[in-house]
Motif scaffolding. Structure first.
Motif, short mmCIF file in Angstrom:
data_model
loop_
_atom_site.label_atom_id
_atom_site.label_comp_id
_atom_site.label_asym_id
_atom_site.label_seq_id
_atom_site.Cartn_x
_atom_site.Cartn_y
_atom_site.Cartn_z
N TYR A 1 0.83 -1.30 -0.16
CA TYR A 1 0.13 0.05 0.07
C TYR A 1 0.72 1.25 -0.12
N LYS A 2 1.86 1.31 0.86
CA LYS A 2 2.87 2.43 0.81
C LYS A 2 3.50 2.55 -0.58
N TYR A 3 3.82 1.77 -1.10
CA TYR A 3 4.61 1.56 -2.52
C TYR A 3 3.56 2.27 -3.49
N GLU A 4 2.21 1.76 -3.46
CA GLU A 4 1.34 2.22 -4.29
C GLU A 4 0.95 3.59 -4.24
N LYS A 5 0.71 4.21 -2.94
CA LYS A 5 0.46 5.49 -2.55
C LYS A 5 1.51 6.51 -2.87
N GLY A 6 2.80 5.96 -2.97
CA GLY A 6 4.02 6.78 -3.00
C GLY A 6 4.52 7.37 -1.71
N ILE A 7 4.10 6.66 -0.73
CA ILE A 7 4.56 6.74 0.89
C ILE A 7 6.06 6.55 0.98
N GLN A 8 6.47 5.49 0.08
CA GLN A 8 7.62 4.83 0.31
C GLN A 8 8.02 4.36 -1.24
N GLU A 9 9.33 4.29 -1.70
CA GLU A 9 9.77 4.10 -2.89
C GLU A 9 9.79 2.66 -2.87
N ILE A 10 9.31 1.96 -4.00
CA ILE A 10 9.20 0.53 -4.23
C ILE A 10 10.84 0.13 -4.41
N PRO A 11 11.39 -0.77 -3.95
CA PRO A 11 12.89 -1.23 -4.11
C PRO A 11 12.92 -1.84 -5.65
N ALA A 12 14.14 -1.72 -6.30
CA ALA A 12 14.32 -2.15 -7.55
C ALA A 12 14.05 -3.53 -7.88
N HIS A 13 14.04 -4.28 -6.58
CA HIS A 13 14.01 -5.85 -6.83
C HIS A 13 12.64 -6.13 -6.89
N HIS A 14 11.87 -5.33 -6.33
CA HIS A 14 10.50 -5.78 -6.43
C HIS A 14 9.77 -5.13 -7.78
N LEU A 15 10.29 -4.13 -8.17
CA LEU A 15 10.08 -3.63 -9.73
C LEU A 15 10.24 -4.84 -10.78
N ILE A 16 11.33 -5.34 -10.46
CA ILE A 16 11.88 -6.48 -11.44
C ILE A 16 11.02 -7.46 -11.36
N THR A 17 10.67 -8.00 -10.02
CA THR A 17 9.80 -8.84 -9.94
C THR A 17 8.31 -8.77 -10.48
#
Length: 52
Positions: A18-34
């Motif tokens: 939820y925090k990634y989706e709302k821009g509260i926290q940046e999503i880590p690169a390894h999650h973006l790759i997944t």
């Protein structure tokens, strides 16, 4: 898909996703790759840097 389902895919919680989706926290690169692998798109596509 639910935030809970994607959280499990990433090995994190629904709350963290939820925090990634709302821009509260940046999503880590390894999650973006997944996510890119799961959806069969590029990371640049996920980031809005290229069209499908």
């Amino acid at each position: 898909m639910t935030q809970e389902t994607i959280g499990k895919l990433l090995g994190t919680t629904q709350q963290q996703y939820y925090k990634y989706e709302k821009g509260i926290q940046e999503i880590p690169a390894h999650h973006l790759i997944t996510l890119a692998d799961f959806y069969q798109v590029s990371v640049d596509y996920l980031l809005g840097r290229e069209k499908s």
